[in-house]
Write a protein that holds these residues in place. Sequence first.
Motif, PDB file in Angstrom:
ATOM      1  N   PRO A  70      26.582   8.361 -70.091  1.00  0.00           N
ATOM      2  CA  PRO A  70      27.528   9.381 -70.599  1.00  0.00           C
ATOM      3  C   PRO A  70      28.131  10.336 -69.601  1.00  0.00           C
ATOM      4  N   TYR A  71      28.515   9.562 -68.478  1.00  0.00           N
ATOM      5  CA  TYR A  71      29.311  10.260 -67.471  1.00  0.00           C
ATOM      6  C   TYR A  71      30.284   9.216 -66.935  1.00  0.00           C
ATOM      7  N   GLU A  72      31.080   9.556 -66.016  1.00  0.00           N
ATOM      8  CA  GLU A  72      32.410   8.758 -65.318  1.00  0.00           C
ATOM      9  C   GLU A  72      31.772   8.449 -64.191  1.00  0.00           C
ATOM     10  N   SER A  73      31.641   6.948 -63.958  1.00  0.00           N
ATOM     11  CA  SER A  73      31.461   6.309 -62.855  1.00  0.00           C
ATOM     12  C   SER A  73      32.673   6.118 -61.648  1.00  0.00           C
ATOM     13  N   TYR A  74      32.426   6.551 -60.627  1.00  0.00           N
ATOM     14  CA  TYR A  74      33.867   6.572 -59.820  1.00  0.00           C
ATOM     15  C   TYR A  74      33.304   6.143 -58.337  1.00  0.00           C
ATOM     16  N   ASN A  75      34.137   6.146 -57.260  1.00  0.00           N
ATOM     17  CA  ASN A  75      34.044   6.353 -56.085  1.00  0.00           C
ATOM     18  C   ASN A  75      35.370   6.942 -55.308  1.00  0.00           C
ATOM     19  N   TYR A  76      35.402   6.955 -54.035  1.00  0.00           N
ATOM     20  CA  TYR A  76      36.590   7.518 -53.434  1.00  0.00           C
ATOM     21  C   TYR A  76      37.115   6.451 -52.384  1.00  0.00           C
ATOM     22  N   ASN A  77      38.393   6.186 -52.411  1.00  0.00           N
ATOM     23  CA  ASN A  77      38.991   5.131 -51.386  1.00  0.00           C
ATOM     24  C   ASN A  77      39.343   5.722 -50.281  1.00  0.00           C
ATOM     25  N   TYR A  78      39.967   5.097 -49.533  1.00  0.00           N
ATOM     26  CA  TYR A  78      40.553   5.522 -48.264  1.00  0.00           C
ATOM     27  C   TYR A  78      41.323   6.713 -48.186  1.00  0.00           C
ATOM     28  N   TRP A  79      42.314   6.837 -49.074  1.00  0.00           N
ATOM     29  CA  TRP A  79      43.333   8.009 -49.432  1.00  0.00           C
ATOM     30  C   TRP A  79      42.668   9.165 -50.066  1.00  0.00           C
ATOM     31  N   GLU A  80      41.402   9.156 -50.290  1.00  0.00           N
ATOM     32  CA  GLU A  80      40.648  10.044 -50.962  1.00  0.00           C
ATOM     33  C   GLU A  80      40.912  10.390 -52.280  1.00  0.00           C
ATOM     34  N   GLU A  81      41.262   9.155 -53.103  1.00  0.00           N
ATOM     35  CA  GLU A  81      41.622   9.098 -54.480  1.00  0.00           C
ATOM     36  C   GLU A  81      40.296   8.524 -55.296  1.00  0.00           C
ATOM     37  N   ALA A  82      39.997   9.312 -56.416  1.00  0.00           N
ATOM     38  CA  ALA A  82      39.054   8.743 -57.030  1.00  0.00           C
ATOM     39  C   ALA A  82      39.225   7.450 -57.804  1.00  0.00           C
ATOM     40  N   VAL A  83      38.543   6.637 -57.760  1.00  0.00           N
ATOM     41  CA  VAL A  83      38.774   5.055 -58.142  1.00  0.00           C
ATOM     42  C   VAL A  83      37.494   4.662 -59.266  1.00  0.00           C
ATOM     43  N   PRO A  84      37.660   4.211 -60.244  1.00  0.00           N
ATOM     44  CA  PRO A  84      36.692   3.956 -61.333  1.00  0.00           C
ATOM     45  C   PRO A  84      36.065   2.636 -60.849  1.00  0.00           C
ATOM     46  N   ALA A  85      34.506   2.884 -61.204  1.00  0.00           N
ATOM     47  CA  ALA A  85      33.597   1.936 -60.546  1.00  0.00           C
ATOM     48  C   ALA A  85      32.419   1.821 -61.396  1.00  0.00           C
ATOM     49  N   PRO A  86      31.931   0.734 -61.601  1.00  0.00           N
ATOM     50  CA  PRO A  86      30.637   0.341 -62.349  1.00  0.00           C
ATOM     51  C   PRO A  86      29.692   1.366 -62.245  1.00  0.00           C
ATOM     52  N   ALA A  87      28.869   1.610 -63.256  1.00  0.00           N
ATOM     53  CA  ALA A  87      27.921   2.771 -62.959  1.00  0.00           C
ATOM     54  C   ALA A  87      26.785   2.107 -62.031  1.00  0.00           C
ATOM     55  N   ALA A  88      26.312   2.802 -61.176  1.00  0.00           N
ATOM     56  CA  ALA A  88      25.073   2.223 -60.075  1.00  0.00           C
ATOM     57  C   ALA A  88      23.874   2.607 -60.929  1.00  0.00           C
ATOM     58  N   TYR A  89      23.673   3.598 -61.531  1.00  0.00           N
ATOM     59  CA  TYR A  89      22.458   3.980 -62.217  1.00  0.00           C
ATOM     60  C   TYR A  89      22.575   4.301 -63.723  1.00  0.00           C
ATOM     61  N   VAL A  90      21.653   4.098 -64.514  1.00  0.00           N
ATOM     62  CA  VAL A  90      21.886   4.488 -65.956  1.00  0.00           C
ATOM     63  C   VAL A  90      20.481   5.144 -66.227  1.00  0.00           C
ATOM     64  N   PRO A  91      20.890   6.289 -67.137  1.00  0.00           N
ATOM     65  CA  PRO A  91      19.487   6.835 -67.797  1.00  0.00           C
ATOM     66  C   PRO A  91      18.745   5.933 -68.643  1.00  0.00           C
ATOM     67  N   SER A  92      17.158   5.939 -68.249  1.00  0.00           N
ATOM     68  CA  SER A  92      16.487   5.099 -69.288  1.00  0.00           C
ATOM     69  C   SER A  92      15.556   5.791 -70.187  1.00  0.00           C
ATOM     70  N   ARG A  93      15.174   7.044 -69.702  1.00  0.00           N
ATOM     71  CA  ARG A  93      14.431   7.899 -70.567  1.00  0.00           C
ATOM     72  C   ARG A  93      14.443   9.410 -70.019  1.00  0.00           C
ATOM     73  N   SER A  94      14.006  10.196 -71.045  1.00  0.00           N
ATOM     74  CA  SER A  94      13.727  11.579 -70.609  1.00  0.00           C
ATOM     75  C   SER A  94      12.484  12.147 -71.006  1.00  0.00           C
ATOM     76  N   ILE A  95      11.703  12.716 -70.090  1.00  0.00           N
ATOM     77  CA  ILE A  95      10.379  13.073 -70.299  1.00  0.00           C
ATOM     78  C   ILE A  95      10.262  14.813 -70.316  1.00  0.00           C
ATOM     79  N   THR A  96       9.623  15.302 -71.213  1.00  0.00           N
ATOM     80  CA  THR A  96       9.218  16.835 -71.152  1.00  0.00           C
ATOM     81  C   THR A  96       7.883  17.107 -71.283  1.00  0.00           C
ATOM     82  N   GLY A  97       7.460  18.329 -71.222  1.00  0.00           N
ATOM     83  CA  GLY A  97       6.037  18.437 -70.862  1.00  0.00           C
ATOM     84  C   GLY A  97       5.254  18.441 -72.485  1.00  0.00           C
ATOM     85  N   SER A  98       6.018  18.555 -73.535  1.00  0.00           N
ATOM     86  CA  SER A  98       5.644  18.271 -74.881  1.00  0.00           C
ATOM     87  C   SER A  98       5.152  16.744 -74.800  1.00  0.00           C
TER      88      SER A  98
END
Length: 497
Positions: free
Chosen positions: A31-59
């Motif tokens: 649920p977020y944009e994956s990107y990196n920066y190139n030599y010219w400091e431009e945001a370039v789309p990239a594959p996601a390196a990590y994806v959320p698997s679960r969310s844990i609460t105290g309950s």
Amino acid sequence: MAAKKWLLVVAVAFLLLAYAAPVPALASSTPYESYNYNYWEEAVPAPAAYVPSRSITGSDLGIGDFLEPADMVVASSGLIYIVDSGNSRIVCLDDKWNVQSIITGFDNAGKSDSFKNPSGLYIDDENNLYVADTDNGRVVVLTKEGALLRLIEKPQSDILAGEFKFNPLKVTVDKAKRVYVVAKGVYEGIMQFDGNGSFIGYVGTNKVKRDYTEFLWRFLSTKAQKAQMVLFIPTEFSNIDIDAKGFVYATNIDPDSREPVKRLNPSGEDVLKRFGYFDVRGDILFRRVVGPSKLIDVKVQENGMYSVLDANQGKVFTYDDEGNLLYVYGGKGNQTGTFKIPVAIESSGENQLVLDRGKSNIVEFKPTKFGASVNEAIGLHYNGEDKLAVPIWQDVLRLNSNYDIAYIGIGKSLLMEKRNGEALEYFKLGMDRDGYSVAYKRYRREVMKEHFGTFLTVLLILAAAWAAFKLVSSRRQKRMLTMPGFAAQSLKGEKAP
């Protein structure tokens, strides 16, 4: 004929659906944009390196909701500790997310004692707990069972002001049992204590960026005007961590700092490598309404990598030991994998955990094929196995052909194998000017060495031919001068005086 057209349309539609089917699943898992920066400091789309698997609460854990959790740490044993500040407790979980213990207090000289708004925690190699008990003004050292070992309270020193208040926020410990504390309102640097809890001094003061215009106005102002002006006070550190070599990593929240991340040696000098395209400071491009990155936590990973947490944009930035940005994940939002007020980042095996105070939960992230490949290749390079890293980097390039670090990694491996001509091309694709210069010098020397014999032979042949030509010309001229007819003709042609 019409039936054939309909069959063709159905077949094409089926193929389109077959190839397009995986895309919504991939988008829904990140649920977020994956990107990196190139030599010219431009945001370039990239594959996601990590994806959320679960969310844990105290309950979810059956212990009631977390209330303003402030910190989290994963011990070498795999146990996960959460500092539940609002409930004044330390929650211990195993790697399967089962509650192992809840520490709400301890025995202090026969009396029951408790925490008051604890904000930080560290687990040493012996699994002892160092708790930054903020509002009680002390660092509490406990065994893994919760028994009190000692208290580090307000230090006594001539270099401390008389009204000094000791409110520790974050804590870490090196192998020599020196305790490093980030304290509230302390601008001189990180406080350092010895193994007995005695105050040693400060480490790693942040530099002040002076506004010379205001400095001039201060010089021309009256005492009353000076009292209303902003003081040139260094920013305090926001968090600390320590690597296996005993170097302290620290972050500060100054948005104008070009060095918001430091790696401090025992002398307090910043030795962080910053050889990447741009500064180690989080996002390079950002919306003005959001502002620059505000780094509030740092986690040292394996193989020289480290991750920093941006509270302003809710993102995690991971760098290698040379300061290259490897990948970015996370963001602000309400979906799983986005944050409201992130406060801490930790590693649990190959997974990463982010503690969100705003949502009172922990989000677990798992590496994708792309992220795992990058981590593996970086690890091989860090340990000097560049040749083994090449096929991994090639896998990375198949997933993301714009990943400059992969080209540079392959170029370094080729350079080590003395395949300088091939290395040139990869350094060029990775925009690594320094690597290209080294490869070019070596390649030029290699070409000269390889063809030096041929070059010298040709040069000698040309020199011999020139010498032979001069010799033949000289003899021919002498022979013509000795001819009678030539001599008479030469005398006839002379002018009379």
